[in-house]
Motif scaffolding. Structure first.
Motif, PDB file in Angstrom:
ATOM      1  N   GLU A  14     -13.181  -2.962   5.977  1.00 34.74           N
ATOM      2  CA  GLU A  14     -12.887  -1.672   6.603  1.00 34.74           C
ATOM      3  C   GLU A  14     -12.318  -1.854   8.006  1.00 34.74           C
ATOM      4  O   GLU A  14     -11.380  -1.146   8.394  1.00 34.74           O
ATOM      5  CB  GLU A  14     -14.140  -0.794   6.640  1.00 34.74           C
ATOM      6  N   ALA A  15     -12.836  -2.807   8.744  1.00 30.75           N
ATOM      7  CA  ALA A  15     -12.302  -3.077  10.084  1.00 30.75           C
ATOM      8  C   ALA A  15     -10.872  -3.604  10.001  1.00 30.75           C
ATOM      9  O   ALA A  15     -10.013  -3.222  10.796  1.00 30.75           O
ATOM     10  CB  ALA A  15     -13.198  -4.074  10.812  1.00 30.75           C
ATOM     11  N   ALA A  16     -10.613  -4.466   9.029  1.00 33.39           N
ATOM     12  CA  ALA A  16      -9.284  -5.064   8.894  1.00 33.39           C
ATOM     13  C   ALA A  16      -8.227  -4.035   8.489  1.00 33.39           C
ATOM     14  O   ALA A  16      -7.100  -4.081   8.984  1.00 33.39           O
ATOM     15  CB  ALA A  16      -9.319  -6.205   7.884  1.00 33.39           C
ATOM     16  N   VAL A  17      -8.577  -3.124   7.586  1.00 34.05           N
ATOM     17  CA  VAL A  17      -7.593  -2.138   7.132  1.00 34.05           C
ATOM     18  C   VAL A  17      -7.665  -0.843   7.934  1.00 34.05           C
ATOM     19  O   VAL A  17      -6.855   0.056   7.724  1.00 34.05           O
ATOM     20  CB  VAL A  17      -7.712  -1.843   5.610  1.00 34.05           C
ATOM     21  N   ARG A  18      -8.646  -0.774   8.834  1.00 35.00           N
ATOM     22  CA  ARG A  18      -8.829   0.384   9.732  1.00 35.00           C
ATOM     23  C   ARG A  18      -8.951   1.694   8.963  1.00 35.00           C
ATOM     24  O   ARG A  18      -8.334   2.701   9.312  1.00 35.00           O
ATOM     25  CB  ARG A  18      -7.702   0.455  10.746  1.00 35.00           C
ATOM     26  N   ALA A  19      -9.755   1.640   7.912  1.00 29.05           N
ATOM     27  CA  ALA A  19      -9.991   2.824   7.084  1.00 29.05           C
ATOM     28  C   ALA A  19     -11.284   2.636   6.308  1.00 29.05           C
ATOM     29  O   ALA A  19     -11.646   1.505   5.986  1.00 29.05           O
ATOM     30  CB  ALA A  19      -8.829   3.035   6.111  1.00 29.05           C
ATOM     31  N   PRO A  71      -8.414   5.121   1.263  1.00 25.36           N
ATOM     32  CA  PRO A  71      -8.381   6.559   0.921  1.00 25.36           C
ATOM     33  C   PRO A  71      -7.166   6.929   0.063  1.00 25.36           C
ATOM     34  O   PRO A  71      -7.228   7.869  -0.729  1.00 25.36           O
ATOM     35  CB  PRO A  71      -8.340   7.242   2.282  1.00 25.36           C
ATOM     36  N   GLY A  72      -6.081   6.166   0.163  1.00 23.15           N
ATOM     37  CA  GLY A  72      -4.901   6.407  -0.666  1.00 23.15           C
ATOM     38  C   GLY A  72      -4.980   5.760  -2.033  1.00 23.15           C
ATOM     39  O   GLY A  72      -4.043   5.844  -2.823  1.00 23.15           O
ATOM     40  N   GLY A  73      -6.063   5.064  -2.339  1.00 22.09           N
ATOM     41  CA  GLY A  73      -6.264   4.448  -3.649  1.00 22.09           C
ATOM     42  C   GLY A  73      -5.737   3.043  -3.800  1.00 22.09           C
ATOM     43  O   GLY A  73      -5.735   2.500  -4.903  1.00 22.09           O
ATOM     44  N   VAL A  74      -5.300   2.405  -2.711  1.00 25.39           N
ATOM     45  CA  VAL A  74      -4.774   1.039  -2.783  1.00 25.39           C
ATOM     46  C   VAL A  74      -5.943   0.046  -2.804  1.00 25.39           C
ATOM     47  O   VAL A  74      -6.781   0.060  -1.899  1.00 25.39           O
ATOM     48  CB  VAL A  74      -3.852   0.736  -1.582  1.00 25.39           C
ATOM     49  N   PRO A  75      -6.020  -0.822  -3.815  1.00 24.76           N
ATOM     50  CA  PRO A  75      -7.111  -1.804  -3.872  1.00 24.76           C
ATOM     51  C   PRO A  75      -6.999  -2.827  -2.749  1.00 24.76           C
ATOM     52  O   PRO A  75      -5.930  -3.379  -2.504  1.00 24.76           O
ATOM     53  CB  PRO A  75      -6.911  -2.483  -5.227  1.00 24.76           C
ATOM     54  N   VAL A  76      -8.112  -3.070  -2.082  1.00 24.19           N
ATOM     55  CA  VAL A  76      -8.197  -4.072  -1.021  1.00 24.19           C
ATOM     56  C   VAL A  76      -8.922  -5.308  -1.536  1.00 24.19           C
ATOM     57  O   VAL A  76      -8.602  -6.425  -1.163  1.00 24.19           O
ATOM     58  CB  VAL A  76      -8.908  -3.481   0.217  1.00 24.19           C
ATOM     59  N   SER A  77      -9.897  -5.096  -2.413  1.00 24.05           N
ATOM     60  CA  SER A  77     -10.596  -6.218  -3.035  1.00 24.05           C
ATOM     61  C   SER A  77     -10.979  -5.843  -4.458  1.00 24.05           C
ATOM     62  O   SER A  77     -11.057  -4.664  -4.801  1.00 24.05           O
ATOM     63  CB  SER A  77     -11.845  -6.628  -2.239  1.00 24.05           C
ATOM     64  N   ALA A  78     -11.184  -6.882  -5.267  1.00 27.29           N
ATOM     65  CA  ALA A  78     -11.659  -6.714  -6.638  1.00 27.29           C
ATOM     66  C   ALA A  78     -12.888  -7.596  -6.784  1.00 27.29           C
ATOM     67  O   ALA A  78     -12.886  -8.747  -6.346  1.00 27.29           O
ATOM     68  CB  ALA A  78     -10.574  -7.123  -7.629  1.00 27.29           C
ATOM     69  N   TYR A 157      -2.852  -7.583   1.962  1.00 22.40           N
ATOM     70  CA  TYR A 157      -3.643  -7.412   3.182  1.00 22.40           C
ATOM     71  C   TYR A 157      -4.100  -8.752   3.751  1.00 22.40           C
ATOM     72  O   TYR A 157      -4.203  -8.920   4.961  1.00 22.40           O
ATOM     73  CB  TYR A 157      -4.888  -6.557   2.907  1.00 22.40           C
ATOM     74  N   PHE A 158      -4.441  -9.681   2.866  1.00 22.61           N
ATOM     75  CA  PHE A 158      -5.026 -10.966   3.267  1.00 22.61           C
ATOM     76  C   PHE A 158      -4.278 -12.098   2.556  1.00 22.61           C
ATOM     77  O   PHE A 158      -4.666 -12.509   1.466  1.00 22.61           O
ATOM     78  CB  PHE A 158      -6.516 -11.010   2.916  1.00 22.61           C
ATOM     79  N   PRO A 159      -3.195 -12.586   3.152  1.00 20.68           N
ATOM     80  CA  PRO A 159      -2.424 -13.657   2.508  1.00 20.68           C
ATOM     81  C   PRO A 159      -3.314 -14.857   2.173  1.00 20.68           C
ATOM     82  O   PRO A 159      -4.220 -15.207   2.921  1.00 20.68           O
ATOM     83  CB  PRO A 159      -1.376 -14.016   3.560  1.00 20.68           C
TER      84      PRO A 159
END
Length: 182
Positions: A14-19, A71-78, A157-159
Motif C-alpha cells: 500500500e505504501a509503494a502504490v500509494r493506495a 481501487p481501480g482493480g489492478v492486481p499488485v500481488s497474487a 510495479y515491482f520489476p
C-alpha cells in the motif's frame, strides 16, 4: 525490503502504490493434503506447502488464492495460501475472510511469526510469460507451522530484476549464507 520483510506485506504494498489495496478472492477450497502439489515447481496448488507445514497424508487443508488489487482493480500481488484445517479457529476464519490475510489475522488478535523460506522469480499469474519477483514463507505460532504463503508481485510495479540488475534472490539477506540469520 518487500522480499526480505517478515511483517505485513500488505502495508508495504500500500505504501509503494500509494493506495489502499483490496482483496479479490479468486478461489477457496477445503481439500486433502494429497491434492496439494508439493513438487516445488511453483505452478501447482500450494507448491511446497505440504512439506513446509509438515502435513501428514490426508490431512484436511484450506486453500486460498487471492489478488491484492488497487481501487481501480489492478492486481499488485497474487497469493496462494494453505493452512491445515482445524488447528486454529482464528486461522480457519481468516482463510475465508473478505480482507487481506494479515489484516484478517490481526483483526482476530492472531499474531504469527513469519519465517522466510525462499525469494526468487516466478511467472506472473496474470501474464504467465512475464517474470515477477516472489517470496514464500510460513507463519508459525507456538513453534508450529500454521500457514504457508507464496506471494508473487506484479512486475509493472515491482520489476523482477531480470534486466541484469540485482535479482530479488541476490538482494535478500535470507539467501546470503555469509550473513547471520535473524
Amino acid at each position: 525490503m518487500l522480499l526480505a520483510n517478515n511483517g505485513l506485506t500488505t502495508v508495504l504494498l500500500e505504501a509503494a502504490v500509494r493506495a489502499p489495496l483490496h482483496v479479490r478472492i479468486t478461489h477457496t477450497a477445503r481439500l486433502s493434503s494429497h491434492a496439494l502439489d508439493d513438487s516445488g515447481s511453483g505452478s501447482g496448488s500450494g507448491s511446497g506447502s505440504r512439506s513446509a507445514l509438515g502435513l501428514e497424508a490426508g490431512r484436511p487443508c484450506l486453500l486460498r488464492r487471492t489478488r491484492l488489487v488497487t481501487p481501480g482493480g489492478v492486481p499488485v500481488s497474487a497469493n496462494v495460501v494453505v493452512a491445515a484445517a482445524g488447528l486454529d479457529a482464528d486461522v480457519d476464519a481468516a482463510m475465508t475472510a473478505p480482507q487481506p490475510l494479515g489484516y484478517a489475522l490481526a483483526g482476530r488478535g492472531c499474531r504469527l511469526e513469519r519465517r522466510l523460506l525462499h525469494v526468487g522469480h516466478a511467472a506472473w499469474p496474470e501474464a504467465p510469460d512475464r517474470t515477477c519477483a516472489s517470496k514464500t514463507y510460513v507463519m508459525y505460532h507456538a513453534g508450529g507451522p500454521l500457514i504457508f504463503v507464496r506471494e508473487t508481485f506484479n512486475p509493472a510495479y515491482f520489476p523482477a530484476g531480470t534486466d541484469g540488475a540485482a535479482t530479488a534472490h541476490e538482494a535478500c539477506p535470507a539467501n546470503d549464507p555469509a550473513r547471520p540469520g535473524p
